[in-house]
Design a protein around this motif. Structure first.
Motif, PDB file in Angstrom:
ATOM      1  N   UNK A  81       0.837  -1.218   0.000  1.00 32.34           N
ATOM      2  CA  UNK A  81       0.000   0.000   0.000  1.00 32.34           C
ATOM      3  C   UNK A  81       0.865   1.259   0.000  1.00 32.34           C
ATOM      4  N   UNK A  82       2.056   1.179   0.646  1.00 32.27           N
ATOM      5  CA  UNK A  82       2.963   2.328   0.705  1.00 32.27           C
ATOM      6  C   UNK A  82       3.747   2.505  -0.591  1.00 32.27           C
ATOM      7  N   UNK A  83       3.917   1.421  -1.319  1.00 29.67           N
ATOM      8  CA  UNK A  83       4.683   1.449  -2.566  1.00 29.67           C
ATOM      9  C   UNK A  83       3.814   1.763  -3.783  1.00 29.67           C
ATOM     10  N   UNK A  84       2.519   1.509  -3.663  1.00 27.18           N
ATOM     11  CA  UNK A  84       1.610   1.686  -4.803  1.00 27.18           C
ATOM     12  C   UNK A  84       1.528   3.148  -5.219  1.00 27.18           C
ATOM     13  N   UNK A  85       1.572   3.361  -6.510  1.00 27.64           N
ATOM     14  CA  UNK A  85       1.465   4.715  -7.065  1.00 27.64           C
ATOM     15  C   UNK A  85       0.381   4.723  -8.124  1.00 27.64           C
ATOM     16  N   UNK A  86      -0.190   5.889  -8.357  1.00 28.26           N
ATOM     17  CA  UNK A  86      -1.163   6.024  -9.439  1.00 28.26           C
ATOM     18  C   UNK A  86      -0.471   5.653 -10.745  1.00 28.26           C
ATOM     19  N   UNK A  87      -1.201   5.034 -11.636  1.00 30.72           N
ATOM     20  CA  UNK A  87      -0.598   4.528 -12.865  1.00 30.72           C
ATOM     21  C   UNK A  87      -1.642   4.566 -13.970  1.00 30.72           C
TER      22      UNK A  87
ATOM     23  N   UNK B 262      -0.029   6.912 -24.946  1.00 33.21           N
ATOM     24  CA  UNK B 262       0.040   6.975 -23.491  1.00 33.21           C
ATOM     25  C   UNK B 262       1.353   6.365 -23.001  1.00 33.21           C
ATOM     26  N   UNK B 263       1.700   5.201 -23.534  1.00 35.02           N
ATOM     27  CA  UNK B 263       2.963   4.552 -23.166  1.00 35.02           C
ATOM     28  C   UNK B 263       4.156   5.436 -23.501  1.00 35.02           C
ATOM     29  N   UNK B 264       4.161   5.929 -24.719  1.00 34.05           N
ATOM     30  CA  UNK B 264       5.288   6.746 -25.176  1.00 34.05           C
ATOM     31  C   UNK B 264       5.375   8.059 -24.401  1.00 34.05           C
ATOM     32  N   UNK B 265       4.242   8.703 -24.215  1.00 32.51           N
ATOM     33  CA  UNK B 265       4.225  10.001 -23.549  1.00 32.51           C
ATOM     34  C   UNK B 265       4.680   9.953 -22.106  1.00 32.51           C
ATOM     35  N   UNK B 266       4.405   8.834 -21.429  1.00 34.25           N
ATOM     36  CA  UNK B 266       4.778   8.686 -20.023  1.00 34.25           C
ATOM     37  C   UNK B 266       5.972   7.755 -19.834  1.00 34.25           C
ATOM     38  N   UNK B 267       6.514   7.271 -20.958  1.00 32.70           N
ATOM     39  CA  UNK B 267       7.667   6.358 -20.936  1.00 32.70           C
ATOM     40  C   UNK B 267       7.404   5.156 -20.013  1.00 32.70           C
ATOM     41  N   UNK B 268       6.286   4.501 -20.251  1.00 32.40           N
ATOM     42  CA  UNK B 268       5.863   3.379 -19.419  1.00 32.40           C
ATOM     43  C   UNK B 268       6.350   2.049 -19.990  1.00 32.40           C
ATOM     44  N   UNK B 269       6.706   1.100 -19.120  1.00 39.53           N
ATOM     45  CA  UNK B 269       7.128  -0.224 -19.590  1.00 39.53           C
ATOM     46  C   UNK B 269       5.948  -1.066 -20.087  1.00 39.53           C
ATOM     47  N   UNK B 270       4.764  -0.627 -19.755  1.00 44.28           N
ATOM     48  CA  UNK B 270       3.552  -1.328 -20.145  1.00 44.28           C
ATOM     49  C   UNK B 270       2.357  -0.637 -19.527  1.00 44.28           C
TER      50      UNK B 270
ATOM     51  N   UNK C 209     -11.217  -4.194 -12.534  1.00 42.98           N
ATOM     52  CA  UNK C 209     -10.238  -5.115 -11.950  1.00 42.98           C
ATOM     53  C   UNK C 209      -9.119  -5.389 -12.961  1.00 42.98           C
ATOM     54  N   UNK C 210      -7.899  -5.620 -12.479  1.00 41.60           N
ATOM     55  CA  UNK C 210      -6.789  -5.920 -13.385  1.00 41.60           C
ATOM     56  C   UNK C 210      -7.061  -7.166 -14.228  1.00 41.60           C
ATOM     57  N   UNK C 211      -6.916  -7.031 -15.526  1.00 45.11           N
ATOM     58  CA  UNK C 211      -7.192  -8.120 -16.468  1.00 45.11           C
ATOM     59  C   UNK C 211      -5.900  -8.644 -17.100  1.00 45.11           C
ATOM     60  N   UNK C 212      -5.000  -7.731 -17.483  1.00 43.46           N
ATOM     61  CA  UNK C 212      -3.769  -8.122 -18.171  1.00 43.46           C
ATOM     62  C   UNK C 212      -2.789  -6.960 -18.120  1.00 43.46           C
ATOM     63  N   UNK C 213      -1.586  -7.232 -18.574  1.00 41.49           N
ATOM     64  CA  UNK C 213      -0.588  -6.188 -18.774  1.00 41.49           C
ATOM     65  C   UNK C 213      -0.269  -6.168 -20.258  1.00 41.49           C
ATOM     66  N   UNK C 214      -0.304  -4.985 -20.833  1.00 42.48           N
ATOM     67  CA  UNK C 214       0.104  -4.820 -22.224  1.00 42.48           C
ATOM     68  C   UNK C 214       1.508  -4.222 -22.203  1.00 42.48           C
ATOM     69  N   UNK C 215       2.545  -5.074 -22.378  1.00 40.65           N
ATOM     70  CA  UNK C 215       3.915  -4.559 -22.363  1.00 40.65           C
ATOM     71  C   UNK C 215       4.181  -3.686 -23.590  1.00 40.65           C
ATOM     72  N   UNK C 216       5.031  -2.701 -23.428  1.00 40.72           N
ATOM     73  CA  UNK C 216       5.417  -1.850 -24.563  1.00 40.72           C
ATOM     74  C   UNK C 216       6.024  -2.703 -25.674  1.00 40.72           C
ATOM     75  N   UNK C 217       6.741  -3.754 -25.303  1.00 34.73           N
ATOM     76  CA  UNK C 217       7.342  -4.627 -26.318  1.00 34.73           C
ATOM     77  C   UNK C 217       6.280  -5.312 -27.174  1.00 34.73           C
TER      78      UNK C 217
END
Length: 156
Positions: free
Chosen positions: A4-10, A25-33, A42-50
């Motif tokens: 809970x202390x490590x979680x950040x808005x994403x 969105x990925x490119x603009x925020x330089x996100x790994x996914x 609810x979390x369904x999947x991760x879409x990696x930048x790769x």
């Protein structure tokens, strides 16, 4: 340190989010996914930048990378056109695994182990309520976790 202390808005998207919008969105925020949420949030999947990059590269070039040399820059500059009319759901692999999910009281080591076990660049932190609903508290990225762990590591 607890999850809970490590979680950040994403940044999050849904399966119906426009793929080009997700790429920006990925490119603009330089996100790994991106964390992909279902209709209930609810979390369904991760879409990696790769994976998004993979959607841009023609299949014949993936099969034979030497063919990339014959594509001129003018055509290479239009690779993102491959995302037009597609959704995030179209970009996910057919058997996309569920993203790793931590509960708020998980320790940093538990989060690190989950991340390492699933080879994921991020972990969703979800609080489950007694009524069966859940709330996404945020996301822990590998870079953020490393940064926080380095902060508490004594310098030799």
């Amino acid at each position: 340190m607890r999850a809970r202390d490590l979680a950040a808005q994403y940044e999050t998207v849904t399966l119906r989010t426009d793929a080009l919008e997700a790429a920006r969105l990925m490119a603009g925020h330089r996100l790994p996914g991106l964390l992909v949420l279902d209709d209930q949030g609810a979390p369904k999947a991760i879409l990696p930048a790769s994976q998004m990059i993979r959607m841009l590269v023609p299949e014949y070039v993936i099969e034979d990378p030497t063919l990339a040399a014959v594509i001129d820059e003018r055509h290479a500059d239009r690779l993102c056109a491959a995302l037009a009319g597609r959704t995030v759901g179209d970009c996910l692999p057919p058997k996309a695994p569920a993203p790793p999910v931590a509960v708020p009281d998980d320790t940093a080591l538990e989060v690190a182990a989950l991340m390492a076990q699933q080879r994921s660049p991020l972990v969703a932190v979800v609080e489950r309520h007694k009524d069966g609903t859940s709330t996404l508290l945020g996301v822990i990225t590998a870079a953020h976790l490393l940064d926080r762990l380095l902060d508490v590591t004594p310098t030799p």
